[in-house]
Design a protein around this motif. Structure first.
Motif, PDB file in Angstrom:
ATOM      1  N   GLY A  29      -9.782  25.267  79.340  1.00  0.00           N
ATOM      2  CA  GLY A  29     -10.878  24.322  80.021  1.00  0.00           C
ATOM      3  C   GLY A  29     -10.025  23.408  80.976  1.00  0.00           C
ATOM      4  N   GLN A  30      -8.699  23.232  80.533  1.00  0.00           N
ATOM      5  CA  GLN A  30      -7.858  22.378  81.604  1.00  0.00           C
ATOM      6  C   GLN A  30      -7.687  23.163  83.028  1.00  0.00           C
TER       7      GLN A  30
ATOM      8  N   ARG B 214      -1.332  29.600  76.721  1.00  0.00           N
ATOM      9  CA  ARG B 214      -1.990  29.499  77.949  1.00  0.00           C
ATOM     10  C   ARG B 214      -2.103  27.829  78.327  1.00  0.00           C
ATOM     11  N   GLY B 215      -1.501  27.053  77.666  1.00  0.00           N
ATOM     12  CA  GLY B 215      -1.399  25.621  77.949  1.00  0.00           C
ATOM     13  C   GLY B 215      -1.605  24.303  76.863  1.00  0.00           C
ATOM     14  N   THR B 216      -1.467  23.117  77.248  1.00  0.00           N
ATOM     15  CA  THR B 216      -1.486  22.358  76.266  1.00  0.00           C
ATOM     16  C   THR B 216      -2.817  22.242  75.550  1.00  0.00           C
ATOM     17  N   LEU B 217      -2.576  22.034  74.189  1.00  0.00           N
ATOM     18  CA  LEU B 217      -3.774  22.175  73.411  1.00  0.00           C
ATOM     19  C   LEU B 217      -3.899  20.874  72.630  1.00  0.00           C
ATOM     20  N   PHE B 218      -5.162  20.180  72.574  1.00  0.00           N
ATOM     21  CA  PHE B 218      -5.204  18.762  71.809  1.00  0.00           C
ATOM     22  C   PHE B 218      -6.178  18.907  70.666  1.00  0.00           C
ATOM     23  N   HIS B 219      -5.726  18.702  69.504  1.00  0.00           N
ATOM     24  CA  HIS B 219      -6.717  18.158  68.510  1.00  0.00           C
ATOM     25  C   HIS B 219      -6.688  16.836  68.325  1.00  0.00           C
ATOM     26  N   ASP B 220      -7.829  16.178  68.417  1.00  0.00           N
ATOM     27  CA  ASP B 220      -8.072  14.880  68.300  1.00  0.00           C
ATOM     28  C   ASP B 220      -9.109  14.336  67.141  1.00  0.00           C
ATOM     29  N   TYR B 221      -8.511  13.765  66.008  1.00  0.00           N
ATOM     30  CA  TYR B 221      -9.329  13.886  64.775  1.00  0.00           C
ATOM     31  C   TYR B 221      -9.597  12.278  64.493  1.00  0.00           C
TER      32      TYR B 221
ATOM     33  N   ALA C   5      -4.981  35.925  86.095  1.00  0.00           N
ATOM     34  CA  ALA C   5      -3.642  35.313  86.345  1.00  0.00           C
ATOM     35  C   ALA C   5      -3.372  34.042  85.292  1.00  0.00           C
ATOM     36  N   PHE C   6      -4.706  33.408  85.157  1.00  0.00           N
ATOM     37  CA  PHE C   6      -4.477  32.138  84.136  1.00  0.00           C
ATOM     38  C   PHE C   6      -4.591  32.790  82.493  1.00  0.00           C
ATOM     39  N   ASP C   7      -4.787  33.886  82.343  1.00  0.00           N
ATOM     40  CA  ASP C   7      -5.055  34.395  81.073  1.00  0.00           C
ATOM     41  C   ASP C   7      -5.987  33.509  80.190  1.00  0.00           C
ATOM     42  N   PRO C   8      -7.093  33.430  80.612  1.00  0.00           N
ATOM     43  CA  PRO C   8      -8.062  32.614  79.779  1.00  0.00           C
ATOM     44  C   PRO C   8      -8.356  33.036  78.666  1.00  0.00           C
ATOM     45  N   CYS C   9      -8.761  32.359  77.614  1.00  0.00           N
ATOM     46  CA  CYS C   9      -9.174  32.734  76.151  1.00  0.00           C
ATOM     47  C   CYS C   9     -10.571  32.346  76.367  1.00  0.00           C
ATOM     48  N   LEU C  10     -11.620  33.229  76.761  1.00  0.00           N
ATOM     49  CA  LEU C  10     -12.925  32.909  77.057  1.00  0.00           C
ATOM     50  C   LEU C  10     -13.880  33.303  75.917  1.00  0.00           C
TER      51      LEU C  10
ATOM     52  N   ALA D 122     -11.962  52.741  78.028  1.00  0.00           N
ATOM     53  CA  ALA D 122     -10.853  52.095  79.136  1.00  0.00           C
ATOM     54  C   ALA D 122     -10.681  51.085  78.728  1.00  0.00           C
ATOM     55  N   GLY D 123     -10.855  50.195  77.733  1.00  0.00           N
ATOM     56  CA  GLY D 123     -10.363  49.208  77.121  1.00  0.00           C
ATOM     57  C   GLY D 123     -11.207  48.045  78.109  1.00  0.00           C
ATOM     58  N   GLY D 124     -11.086  46.759  77.559  1.00  0.00           N
ATOM     59  CA  GLY D 124     -11.639  45.611  78.157  1.00  0.00           C
ATOM     60  C   GLY D 124     -10.911  45.630  79.586  1.00  0.00           C
ATOM     61  N   VAL D 125     -11.815  44.914  80.382  1.00  0.00           N
ATOM     62  CA  VAL D 125     -11.453  44.997  82.038  1.00  0.00           C
ATOM     63  C   VAL D 125     -10.669  43.644  82.029  1.00  0.00           C
ATOM     64  N   MET D 126     -11.099  42.667  81.462  1.00  0.00           N
ATOM     65  CA  MET D 126     -10.369  41.358  81.548  1.00  0.00           C
ATOM     66  C   MET D 126     -10.381  40.387  80.448  1.00  0.00           C
ATOM     67  N   THR D 127     -10.685  41.142  79.260  1.00  0.00           N
ATOM     68  CA  THR D 127     -10.604  40.388  77.821  1.00  0.00           C
ATOM     69  C   THR D 127      -9.630  40.746  77.049  1.00  0.00           C
ATOM     70  N   HIS D 128      -9.470  40.070  75.792  1.00  0.00           N
ATOM     71  CA  HIS D 128      -8.524  40.401  74.978  1.00  0.00           C
ATOM     72  C   HIS D 128      -8.885  41.254  74.067  1.00  0.00           C
ATOM     73  N   HIS D 129     -10.267  41.640  73.997  1.00  0.00           N
ATOM     74  CA  HIS D 129     -10.577  42.618  72.920  1.00  0.00           C
ATOM     75  C   HIS D 129     -10.470  43.969  73.146  1.00  0.00           C
ATOM     76  N   GLY D 130     -10.385  44.694  72.026  1.00  0.00           N
ATOM     77  CA  GLY D 130     -10.054  46.149  72.153  1.00  0.00           C
ATOM     78  C   GLY D 130     -11.400  46.684  71.312  1.00  0.00           C
ATOM     79  N   ASP D 131     -11.399  47.904  71.247  1.00  0.00           N
ATOM     80  CA  ASP D 131     -12.570  48.498  70.608  1.00  0.00           C
ATOM     81  C   ASP D 131     -12.068  49.661  69.914  1.00  0.00           C
ATOM     82  N   PRO D 132     -12.681  50.392  68.894  1.00  0.00           N
ATOM     83  CA  PRO D 132     -11.916  51.454  67.907  1.00  0.00           C
ATOM     84  C   PRO D 132     -11.535  52.843  68.848  1.00  0.00           C
ATOM     85  N   CYS D 133     -12.376  52.907  69.676  1.00  0.00           N
ATOM     86  CA  CYS D 133     -11.978  54.320  70.633  1.00  0.00           C
ATOM     87  C   CYS D 133     -10.556  53.951  71.668  1.00  0.00           C
ATOM     88  N   SER D 134     -10.775  52.720  72.287  1.00  0.00           N
ATOM     89  CA  SER D 134      -9.538  52.620  72.839  1.00  0.00           C
ATOM     90  C   SER D 134      -8.380  52.348  72.096  1.00  0.00           C
TER      91      SER D 134
END
Lengths: 479, 141
Positions: free
Chosen positions: A407-408, A382-389, A444-449, B79-91
């Motif tokens: 975040g970006q 989903r995009g550029t990832l920086f690790h700054d140590y 659409a951004f496929d965010p990892c929230l 029905a699975g997550g609506v907009m997440t990457h998570h699943g659950d056992p039933c799904s």
């Protein structure tokens, strides 16, 4: 215009997202905010730990893109040692990242977005999900599952199954690949490639049905940032930072990852834990960060590169650019860009797996800690990832900053939901189809929230429509 | 087809949230015959293919709603997550059903109270981990 609702600390737990749409005096959306929380406290948690532990530690922040953190962290470790990793080590790292791109894009397209795309944005939410897709398009849904499984098998072959002892380490790779594993992966490539080709045919066939979404899902000028290489081909692992404008003008090129601070600033907002990185040269002291809004990820990577570097993906890129009208500025095209990247990933992987140095025994360089301030960068799905140590003389971390792709894209996600709200909100209600479009604009951004913890919840989405007097006049919630 | 698939999931950087994975790794270390173990951050769709190859599956998860260790049968659904990457056992079971086989499935829930950054389990969670390991060992083989 009234003040926007500010989410209080109690609601700012991981895994929650909220959209607040403020109506102006004319009853139309005047401002829209996407509030979200992210993995807070992790950077402080890492301070004091050996830099060598970081790949294992950071990979566990995310169940979907662990390889991204493994790579960025291992590359930071390479820089601490000041070593160049052996060719086979780099090749294996690249293959692992291609596997991750395939599995992550498969999940995004086939399981999260295909229900919208194939069943319709206004379809019954009870069936607008992966099960509805199974019923309507069983072959496609099964192929999506198998494609993701293939990507996962590639990752496991290189990065290993055990996150506590990852195969991707500072200096290279922990173990060389054997011929049997290589042949297994080659054996799965044809089906993976065929599935991606079929998905591209499907998507290009239905794209015209989404003319309004293409126009309203984040179609606005912005900058685009990604890694680039001297050949101008699509890059996902190494290279320097490149930034292009919405008209294709190159505004930054050849910026070393270690110098990212010269172009990337980070702004905080009172209504979200998600930081808002911006392109620093465009933002003066008194300017809002939106002036430096940029997007990362598949859309940006395809805008930054000149070619994909492989025959089929290049042919697909040419069609993509024709459909987009040149530089793709609509976030709806993230879906399309993902598929082209997945296609390129299968082609690139085939090249790497056939390379004579792949099975070399020498896959890791070793050295002591030699440098104190380092940056590791990779292209996550989903995009550029920086690790700054920063580390001390013993390799113990004294400072950690991670800038994640989601975040970006924060400023652009906010602009996208506002554009969608303006296009579809018409009155004091949020109909189901509009609620779904707001969500789909974010998807659409496929965010990892909500990678940081799952026990708290599964990111219920709340959308509030707030009147000019500040009172909530409509709330829609997705549990 | 394997006899028993154990899937422990959670974030093992988040103290009690990683309890399911602690259970999975403990079971893995026992090397029980006919038992396969998966330890993951979260459930994802392709894991349905693993379920298809199992006669029985045990999911092990941390739960902030649970007050004590519990085991309950779970069925395909959701029905699975609506907009997440998570699943659950039933799904996940429902996806496996679409693939042609639904194993008998049990969800073991481990009470979780501390989800802060860290690796240590709180006492009630640690005790429930022991109970879960015992429960699984008693049904393996």
């Amino acid at each position: 215009m009234h003040d926007l609702t500010v989410i209080d600390p109690v609601t700012r737990i991981e895994g929650h997202a909220k959209i607040t749409i403020a109506l102006g005096d004319d009853g139309t959306p005047s401002e829209t905010r996407f509030h979200v929380t992210e993995f807070r406290g992790f950077e402080e948690f890492c301070v004091g730990r050996p830099v060598w532990e970081m790949p294992s530690l950071t990979a566990r922040t995310c169940g979907i893109c662990p390889v991204s953190h493994l790579l960025a962290s291992a590359k930071a470790g390479d820089a601490v040692m000041g070593v160049r990793i052996p060719p086979a080590g780099e090749r294996l790292r690249r293959i692992a990242n291609l596997g991750q791109i395939i599995q992550s894009h498969a999940l995004s397209f086939f399981h999260l977005s295909a229900p919208d795309l194939l069943l319709g944005m206004d379809a019954d939410p009870a069936t607008r999900n992966v099960f509805g897709l199974m019923a309507a398009e069983p072959d496609l849904a099964r192929k999506g599952i198998r494609l993701r499984s293939f990507g996962q098998s590639v990752i496991e072959a290189i990065a290993g199954r055990k996150v506590h002892a990852p195969g991707i380490v500072p200096g290279g790779i922990a173990h060389p690949m054997d011929a049997e594993t290589r042949d297994l992966l080659i054996g799965g490539l044809d089906e993976a490639h065929g599935t991606v080709v079929a998905a591209i045919e499907l998507f290009t066939g239905i794209l015209d049905q989404f003319e309004r979404e293409v126009d309203a899902f984040g179609r606005f000028p912005s900058l685009f940032m990604g890694l680039a290489n001297p050949r101008g081909t699509w890059e996902h692992y190494d290279g320097t930072l490149s930034v292009v404008d919405h008209d294709g003008t190159v505004v930054a090129r050849g910026v070393e990852a270690s110098e990212y601070r010269t172009i990337v600033g980070e702004a905080g907002r009172e209504d979200s834990y998600l930081k808002s990185p911006y392109f620093k040269p465009r933002v003066g002291d008194d300017d809002p960060p939106e002036r430096g809004m940029y997007r990362v990820g598949p859309l940006a990577r395809l805008n930054v590169c000149e070619t994909m570097g492989t025959p089929e993906a290049d042919a697909a890129l040419a069609v993509y650019r024709e459909r987009a009208g040149g530089v793709a500025s609509s976030s709806f095209f993230y879906h399309y860009a993902r598929l082209i990247e997945a296609l390129a990933a299968t082609e690139r992987m085939a090249e790497h797996l056939a390379h004579p140095d792949l099975l070399d025994e020498k896959v890791r360089s070793e050295a002591a800690s030699n440098f104190r301030h380092v940056v590791g960068v990779s292209e996550a799905p989903r995009g550029t990832l920086f690790h700054d140590y920063e580390v001390d003389e013993h390799g113990l971390l004294t400072s950690v900053n991670m800038i994640i792709a989601t975040g970006q894209n924060n400023l652009a996600m906010n602009a996208t939901v506002h554009q969608i709200a303006k296009e579809w909100i018409d009155g004091p209600e949020i109909p189901e189809g509009v609620l779904n479009r707001l969500e789909a604009g974010i998807r659409a951004f496929d965010p990892c929230l909500s990678c940081s913890t799952h026990a708290i919840g599964e990111m219920p989405m709340v959308v509030d429509l707030v009147g000019p007097d500040g009172a909530t006049i409509c709330r829609r919630q997705r549990d | 087809m394997i006899d028993l698939l154990v899937i422990g999931f959670g974030n093992d950087l988040r103290s009690d949230d990683g309890a399911g994975r602690v259970v999975a790794e403990r079971i893995d270390g026992l090397g029980l015959p006919g038992v396969r173990v998966i330890s993951r951050s979260q459930l994802t769709p392709e894991m349905a293919l693993d379920l298809v190859d199992a006669k029985r599956v045990v999911f092990v998860d941390a739960s902030v709603d649970a007050t004590e260790f519990s085991a309950r049968e779970v069925e395909p659904g959701g029905a699975g997550g609506v907009m997440t990457h998570h699943g659950d056992p039933c799904s996940l079971l429902a996806l496996a059903a679409e693939e042609g086989h639904t194993p008998r499935a049990t969800l073991l829930e481990i009470p979780a109270s501390n989800l802060g950054m860290g690796f240590d389990l709180s006492p009630a969670t640690a005790a429930a981990v022991e109970a879960a390991v015992e429960w699984i060992v008693g049904r393996a083989g």
